[in-house]
Design a protein around this motif. Structure first.
Motif, PDB file in Angstrom:
ATOM      1  N   LEU A 106       0.844  -1.195   0.000  1.00 35.96           N
ATOM      2  CA  LEU A 106       0.000   0.000   0.000  1.00 35.96           C
ATOM      3  C   LEU A 106       0.872   1.234   0.000  1.00 35.96           C
ATOM      4  N   ILE A 107       0.579   2.182  -0.865  1.00 37.90           N
ATOM      5  CA  ILE A 107       1.305   3.451  -0.856  1.00 37.90           C
ATOM      6  C   ILE A 107       0.986   4.142   0.461  1.00 37.90           C
ATOM      7  N   GLY A 108       1.964   4.775   1.034  1.00 39.93           N
ATOM      8  CA  GLY A 108       1.751   5.451   2.305  1.00 39.93           C
ATOM      9  C   GLY A 108       2.134   4.568   3.465  1.00 39.93           C
ATOM     10  N   GLY A 109       2.248   3.276   3.262  1.00 36.79           N
ATOM     11  CA  GLY A 109       2.621   2.384   4.340  1.00 36.79           C
ATOM     12  C   GLY A 109       4.097   2.075   4.338  1.00 36.79           C
ATOM     13  N   TYR A 110       4.897   2.832   3.619  1.00 37.23           N
ATOM     14  CA  TYR A 110       6.305   2.521   3.469  1.00 37.23           C
ATOM     15  C   TYR A 110       7.110   2.788   4.719  1.00 37.23           C
ATOM     16  N   HIS A 111       6.570   3.533   5.681  1.00 33.90           N
ATOM     17  CA  HIS A 111       7.334   3.850   6.881  1.00 33.90           C
ATOM     18  C   HIS A 111       6.846   3.052   8.088  1.00 33.90           C
ATOM     19  N   GLY A 112       6.063   2.057   7.875  1.00 33.46           N
ATOM     20  CA  GLY A 112       5.558   1.250   8.984  1.00 33.46           C
ATOM     21  C   GLY A 112       5.963  -0.187   8.797  1.00 33.46           C
ATOM     22  N   ASN A 113       5.145  -1.085   9.279  1.00 29.69           N
ATOM     23  CA  ASN A 113       5.421  -2.508   9.146  1.00 29.69           C
ATOM     24  C   ASN A 113       4.779  -3.047   7.884  1.00 29.69           C
ATOM     25  N   SER A 114       5.222  -2.578   6.750  1.00 25.57           N
ATOM     26  CA  SER A 114       4.679  -3.078   5.491  1.00 25.57           C
ATOM     27  C   SER A 114       5.669  -4.062   4.900  1.00 25.57           C
ATOM     28  N   SER A 115       5.178  -4.902   4.029  1.00 30.95           N
ATOM     29  CA  SER A 115       6.085  -5.853   3.401  1.00 30.95           C
ATOM     30  C   SER A 115       6.881  -5.122   2.340  1.00 30.95           C
ATOM     31  N   ARG A 116       8.176  -5.371   2.315  1.00 33.51           N
ATOM     32  CA  ARG A 116       9.047  -4.701   1.357  1.00 33.51           C
ATOM     33  C   ARG A 116       9.773  -5.754   0.537  1.00 33.51           C
TER      34      ARG A 116
ATOM     35  N   CYS B  54      19.216  14.838  -1.019  1.00 33.39           N
ATOM     36  CA  CYS B  54      17.928  14.151  -1.160  1.00 33.39           C
ATOM     37  C   CYS B  54      18.108  12.648  -1.284  1.00 33.39           C
ATOM     38  N   LYS B  55      17.122  11.943  -0.801  1.00 35.91           N
ATOM     39  CA  LYS B  55      17.060  10.501  -0.956  1.00 35.91           C
ATOM     40  C   LYS B  55      15.731  10.196  -1.625  1.00 35.91           C
ATOM     41  N   THR B  56      15.766   9.299  -2.609  1.00 35.32           N
ATOM     42  CA  THR B  56      14.515   8.961  -3.280  1.00 35.32           C
ATOM     43  C   THR B  56      14.146   7.519  -2.993  1.00 35.32           C
ATOM     44  N   MET B  57      12.877   7.275  -2.982  1.00 28.94           N
ATOM     45  CA  MET B  57      12.351   5.921  -2.847  1.00 28.94           C
ATOM     46  C   MET B  57      11.411   5.697  -4.012  1.00 28.94           C
ATOM     47  N   VAL B  58      11.594   4.608  -4.695  1.00 25.24           N
ATOM     48  CA  VAL B  58      10.688   4.248  -5.773  1.00 25.24           C
ATOM     49  C   VAL B  58       9.816   3.130  -5.219  1.00 25.24           C
ATOM     50  N   VAL B  59       8.515   3.375  -5.193  1.00 25.53           N
ATOM     51  CA  VAL B  59       7.590   2.411  -4.604  1.00 25.53           C
ATOM     52  C   VAL B  59       6.604   1.935  -5.664  1.00 25.53           C
ATOM     53  N   GLN B  60       6.176   0.717  -5.476  1.00 25.69           N
ATOM     54  CA  GLN B  60       5.188   0.134  -6.391  1.00 25.69           C
ATOM     55  C   GLN B  60       4.031  -0.360  -5.527  1.00 25.69           C
ATOM     56  N   ASP B  61       2.830   0.148  -5.787  1.00 27.55           N
ATOM     57  CA  ASP B  61       1.684  -0.267  -4.986  1.00 27.55           C
ATOM     58  C   ASP B  61       1.122  -1.586  -5.504  1.00 27.55           C
ATOM     59  N   SER B  62       0.075  -2.072  -4.860  1.00 28.18           N
ATOM     60  CA  SER B  62      -0.504  -3.364  -5.216  1.00 28.18           C
ATOM     61  C   SER B  62      -1.097  -3.387  -6.613  1.00 28.18           C
ATOM     62  N   ASN B  63      -1.385  -2.206  -7.179  1.00 27.82           N
ATOM     63  CA  ASN B  63      -1.922  -2.128  -8.541  1.00 27.82           C
ATOM     64  C   ASN B  63      -0.823  -2.025  -9.591  1.00 27.82           C
ATOM     65  N   GLY B  64       0.437  -2.031  -9.147  1.00 27.10           N
ATOM     66  CA  GLY B  64       1.546  -1.956 -10.083  1.00 27.10           C
ATOM     67  C   GLY B  64       1.974  -0.553 -10.441  1.00 27.10           C
TER      68      GLY B  64
ATOM     69  N   PRO C  44      14.374  14.414   2.272  1.00 33.50           N
ATOM     70  CA  PRO C  44      15.720  14.822   2.688  1.00 33.50           C
ATOM     71  C   PRO C  44      16.400  13.641   3.389  1.00 33.50           C
ATOM     72  N   LYS C  45      17.708  13.487   3.191  1.00 33.55           N
ATOM     73  CA  LYS C  45      18.439  12.391   3.825  1.00 33.55           C
ATOM     74  C   LYS C  45      18.351  12.456   5.341  1.00 33.55           C
ATOM     75  N   ALA C  46      18.213  13.659   5.880  1.00 28.56           N
ATOM     76  CA  ALA C  46      18.191  13.842   7.327  1.00 28.56           C
ATOM     77  C   ALA C  46      17.030  13.112   8.000  1.00 28.56           C
ATOM     78  N   LEU C  47      15.997  12.747   7.248  1.00 28.10           N
ATOM     79  CA  LEU C  47      14.864  12.038   7.855  1.00 28.10           C
ATOM     80  C   LEU C  47      15.240  10.647   8.335  1.00 28.10           C
ATOM     81  N   ASP C  48      16.288  10.061   7.787  1.00 31.50           N
ATOM     82  CA  ASP C  48      16.769   8.742   8.198  1.00 31.50           C
ATOM     83  C   ASP C  48      15.637   7.724   8.204  1.00 31.50           C
ATOM     84  N   LEU C  49      15.047   7.525   7.048  1.00 29.34           N
ATOM     85  CA  LEU C  49      13.892   6.638   6.921  1.00 29.34           C
ATOM     86  C   LEU C  49      14.226   5.169   7.108  1.00 29.34           C
ATOM     87  N   ASP C  50      15.514   4.815   7.048  1.00 29.31           N
ATOM     88  CA  ASP C  50      15.898   3.416   7.219  1.00 29.31           C
ATOM     89  C   ASP C  50      15.922   3.011   8.694  1.00 29.31           C
TER      90      ASP C  50
END
Length: 165
Positions: free
Chosen positions: A10-20, A38-48, A56-62
């Motif tokens: 699901l788009i928007g669920g990339y920062h939680g417990n989603s399957s990656r 900047c850091k980019t994330m390329v995401v693909q939702d369930s519809n493809g 920004p890299k400072a968010l430390d999303l990992d």
């Protein structure tokens, strides 16, 4: 430039417990269209549908999210009791309560902030319900008055002019 490619349910669920699932990354020689910070994330939702998200890299999303604090029933009882006494706990009082409950001062501070927000939200809902009840009561009273009122029909005008018939 850091790029992460993810396939997410699901788009928007990339920062939680989603399957990656890793998606193929581009070659490292690829020139980026974004600044180095900047850091980019390329995401693909369930519809493809594939989207590129830029952060920004400072968010430390990992970094994993901190676990949610679970308060014991006794801690909740003491916190609620103190809230009923005083909604704004600061300084020495907060330090003493945090030591007594074996919590950090930040946990106590955030609990009180959240509790005040809940209190204000609940008061707003009560006011809405009260207003709604008042409007309903007023409407009922008006209907009752109209139903109990004796019907008044316009009285015909008495003719003061004599017609020559």
């Amino acid at each position: 430039m850091n790029q992460t490619y993810l396939s997410i349910g699901l788009i928007g669920g990339y920062h939680g417990n989603s399957s990656r699932e890793d998606v193929q990354s581009p070659s490292p020689n690829t020139k980026s269209k974004y600044p180095e910070y900047c850091k980019t994330m390329v995401v693909q939702d369930s519809n493809g549908v594939v989207k590129e998200l830029v952060f920004p890299k400072a968010l430390d999303l990992d970094r994993p999210k901190r676990a949610r604090t679970t308060f014991s029933p006794e801690q909740l009882y003491q916190l609620e009791r103190e809230f009923q006494h005083n909604q704004y706990l600061v300084g020495k009082e907060r330090t003493e309560l945090s030591k007594k409950l074996h919590l950090s001062e930040t946990q106590v501070k955030v609990w009180f902030q959240n509790r005040r927000t809940k209190y204000k939200r609940d008061r707003g809902r009560e006011a809405e319900v009260s207003d709604s009840k008042a409007e309903s009561l007023a409407a009922c009273n008006i209907l009752r008055i109209l139903q109990n009122r004796a019907p008044t029909y316009p009285t015909p005008l008495l003719s003061t002019y004599n017609y020559p018939y």
